[in-house]
Design a protein around this motif. Structure first.
Motif, short mmCIF file in Angstrom:
data_model
loop_
_atom_site.label_atom_id
_atom_site.label_comp_id
_atom_site.label_asym_id
_atom_site.label_seq_id
_atom_site.Cartn_x
_atom_site.Cartn_y
_atom_site.Cartn_z
N ALA A 211 0.82 -1.21 0.00
CA ALA A 211 0.00 0.00 0.00
C ALA A 211 0.87 1.27 0.00
O ALA A 211 0.33 2.38 0.07
N ARG A 212 2.20 1.10 -0.04
CA ARG A 212 3.15 2.21 -0.07
C ARG A 212 3.10 3.04 1.21
O ARG A 212 3.41 4.22 1.22
N GLN A 213 2.72 2.39 2.31
CA GLN A 213 2.76 3.03 3.63
C GLN A 213 4.02 2.52 4.34
O GLN A 213 3.98 1.65 5.22
N TYR A 214 5.15 3.07 3.94
CA TYR A 214 6.44 2.47 4.26
C TYR A 214 6.79 2.56 5.74
O TYR A 214 7.41 1.63 6.28
N ASN A 215 6.47 3.63 6.40
CA ASN A 215 6.82 3.74 7.82
C ASN A 215 6.11 2.69 8.66
O ASN A 215 6.70 2.04 9.53
N THR A 216 4.81 2.53 8.40
CA THR A 216 4.05 1.51 9.13
C THR A 216 4.56 0.12 8.79
O THR A 216 4.69 -0.75 9.67
N ALA A 217 4.87 -0.10 7.52
CA ALA A 217 5.41 -1.40 7.11
C ALA A 217 6.69 -1.71 7.86
O ALA A 217 6.87 -2.83 8.36
N GLN A 218 7.58 -0.72 7.99
CA GLN A 218 8.84 -0.97 8.67
C GLN A 218 8.62 -1.31 10.15
O GLN A 218 9.34 -2.12 10.72
N GLY A 219 7.61 -0.70 10.77
CA GLY A 219 7.31 -1.03 12.15
C GLY A 219 6.93 -2.49 12.32
O GLY A 219 7.40 -3.18 13.24
N TYR A 220 6.10 -3.01 11.41
CA TYR A 220 5.71 -4.42 11.50
C TYR A 220 6.88 -5.34 11.13
O TYR A 220 7.05 -6.41 11.74
N PHE A 221 7.67 -4.96 10.12
CA PHE A 221 8.84 -5.77 9.78
C PHE A 221 9.79 -5.86 10.98
O PHE A 221 10.35 -6.92 11.27
N THR A 222 9.98 -4.75 11.68
CA THR A 222 10.86 -4.75 12.85
C THR A 222 10.31 -5.64 13.95
O THR A 222 11.05 -6.37 14.61
N GLU A 223 8.99 -5.60 14.16
CA GLU A 223 8.39 -6.49 15.16
C GLU A 223 8.55 -7.95 14.74
O GLU A 223 8.82 -8.82 15.58
N SER A 224 8.44 -8.24 13.46
CA SER A 224 8.66 -9.60 12.97
C SER A 224 10.09 -10.05 13.25
O SER A 224 10.32 -11.19 13.68
N LEU A 225 11.06 -9.15 13.02
CA LEU A 225 12.45 -9.48 13.33
C LEU A 225 12.62 -9.81 14.82
O LEU A 225 13.33 -10.76 15.18
N ARG A 226 11.99 -9.01 15.69
CA ARG A 226 12.11 -9.24 17.13
C ARG A 226 11.57 -10.62 17.51
O ARG A 226 12.20 -11.37 18.27
N LEU A 227 10.43 -10.96 16.97
CA LEU A 227 9.82 -12.26 17.28
C LEU A 227 10.69 -13.41 16.78
O LEU A 227 10.89 -14.41 17.47
N ALA A 228 11.24 -13.26 15.57
CA ALA A 228 12.09 -14.31 15.02
C ALA A 228 13.40 -14.42 15.79
O ALA A 228 13.94 -15.52 15.97
N ARG A 229 13.90 -13.28 16.24
CA ARG A 229 15.17 -13.30 16.98
C ARG A 229 15.01 -14.00 18.32
O ARG A 229 15.94 -14.66 18.80
N GLU A 230 13.83 -13.89 18.92
CA GLU A 230 13.61 -14.53 20.22
C GLU A 230 13.67 -16.05 20.14
O GLU A 230 13.94 -16.72 21.14
N ILE A 231 13.43 -16.60 18.96
CA ILE A 231 13.56 -18.06 18.79
C ILE A 231 14.76 -18.39 17.91
O ILE A 231 14.92 -19.53 17.48
N ASP A 232 15.58 -17.38 17.60
CA ASP A 232 16.82 -17.55 16.83
C ASP A 232 16.55 -18.23 15.49
O ASP A 232 17.31 -19.12 15.07
#
Length: 437
Positions: A211-232
């Motif tokens: 949807a070209r809403q890049y700032n919001t997209a980056q927030g969710y991508f960052t949260e996805s990274l955090r979740l994945a990092r917690e399980i390595d």
């Protein structure tokens, strides 16, 4: 060990060189790699093998971009080049002969965590929240299978119709899963739920990216990274970094795109990433180089992607989320990268071949690829043919929800301005205006 004996790391004479000592204290890996090459003959390929990096990444670092700050990568460099931990502000490494008294390392400042963009479930009374409260938190294998099946359905629907209409359902399920996670103690279930939540967060970010809403997209991508990092989950971390790399190309941040793609490759290699995954990541790197109009680096990354792809074998343990990257996808991505470089003659047949092989149900993908085919045709001054191809993209744009597709069509309308006296061009411009509206 004498210096005449082959050593797995840098010789002592270099490690005691004042210039190297200062470079290590500053974690100036550009200078560290340059000194290793200049004074000891450690060429980028040798450094890459020792440190589990790509030669291209080592070369980029030697040029001063990007800087290495990831602690896992720093530890790999220390171990690969046998640089004592104290020189880089690390703990003594396991291979060091004996602990050596050391000064306290320079403290590393943790980056600020991006706030979770998910809406607080307590503030709403939507159906997902009501069902989550009523159902409680009992997790079973069937629940996990059902959640994974939902994700696979989201993938299919996103490919077919875009993510705009899909987003509310994905966000609702993300809230549902994070709610279950808070009350689930079983470690096996928690790991599975973390993986599911990470993909739902990534997919939510993807719908905002589309949807070209890049700032919001980056927030969710960052949260996805955090979740994945917690399980390595290193392969999935690579997947999210690849999404962020692609988004950076859309934001005209070519160097960021390259840096993120290289970081994704590093993450994948930590656990022996499959050839298919490495091929996809190399193509994301190629997009970044193409966006920077770097011919040599683009062609090198494309070649690496093709070499990785040829190593794919039946039975490879590919994550489900990378199975989409088949030969047709490799072909069209290669064509798009070459088209971005302006090599329309090489790009056009590749994109056309992929469109012939691509499933007709993949409406959004076909719209994108039709745009790129039209663009390469226009670069070759095949105006009538380009208009006909772009009309197909506009027809698809009318039945899917993807602002990215519309933005590409508007870009194409701008490219048509030198030919606006042509009747076909005028008709297409009106058609694009209608699709955008």
């Amino acid at each position: 060990m004498s210096e005449s004996t082959p050593s797995p790391g840098l010789p002592r004479r270099l490690l005691t060189d004042p210039e190297m000592v200062a470079a290590c204290a500053e974690r100036d890996f550009a200078l560290i790699f340059q000194l290793a090459k200049r004074k000891c003959g450690f060429h980028p390929s040798r450094v890459a093998r020792a440190c589990e990096l790509t030669p291209s990444r080592v070369g980029e670092v030697m040029k001063g971009r990007p800087k290495i700050t990831n602690m896992t990568v720093i530890e790999r460099i220390a171990d690969g080049l046998r640089i004592p931990g104290r020189m880089l502000g690390l703990a003594d490494r396991s291979w060091e002969p004996s602990p050596i008294p050391r000064r306290d390392p320079t403290p590393v400042v943790e980056p600020a965590r991006t706030p979770l963009p998910v809406v607080d479930s307590r503030s709403g009374s939507d159906l997902d929240n009501i069902l989550a409260i009523a159902a409680g938190t009992r997790v079973t294998p069937n629940v996990l299978r059902s959640l994974q099946a939902s994700i696979e359905d989201y993938w299919r629907r996103d490919d077919q119709h875009g993510g705009e209409a899909l987003r509310p359902a994905v966000i609702g399920q993300l809230r549902y899963v994070t709610g279950i996670m808070r009350d689930t103690a079983d470690p096996n279930y928690r790991r599975s739920l973390h993986g599911i939540a990470a993909e739902l967060a990534r997919l939510t970010g993807w719908t905002y990216f589309d949807a070209r809403q890049y700032n919001t997209a980056q927030g969710y991508f960052t949260e996805s990274l955090r979740l994945a990092r917690e399980i390595d989950d290193r392969p999935f971390i690579a997947n999210v970094l690849a999404c962020l790399s692609l988004q950076s190309t859309y934001q005209d941040r070519a160097q960021d795109a390259i840096t993120l793609a290289l970081a994704a490759q590093d993450s994948a290699r930590l656990v022996g990433g499959t050839p298919r995954l490495l091929a996809m990541l190399s193509m994301r790197e190629a997009f970044g180089h193409a966006s920077a109009h770097d011919q040599a680096s683009t062609h090198r990354a494309i070649t690496e992607a093709q070499q990785h792809f040829e190593r794919i074998r039946e039975g490879d343990d590919d994550p489900a989320w990378v199975e989409y990257f088949d030969r047709t996808k490799l072909t069209v991505d290669t064509g798009i990268a070459l088209g971005q470089l302006g090599d329309a003659t090489a790009a056009e047949p590749l994109i056309a071949e992929a469109l012939r092989a691509e499933p007709t149900t993949n409406l959004r993908g076909r719209a994108f690829h039709s745009f790129w085919l039209a663009r390469t045709q226009l670069q070759q001054r095949q105006v009538e043919l380009a208009c006909a191809t772009a009309t197909e993209a506009a027809d698809l744009a009318a039945v899917i929800e993807s602002p990215r597709v519309v933005a590409h069509l508007q870009e194409f309308r701008h490219l048509l301005r030198p030919y606006r006296a042509n009747a076909s061009v005028a008709t297409l411009a009106d058609r694009i205006t209608s699709a955008a509206g």
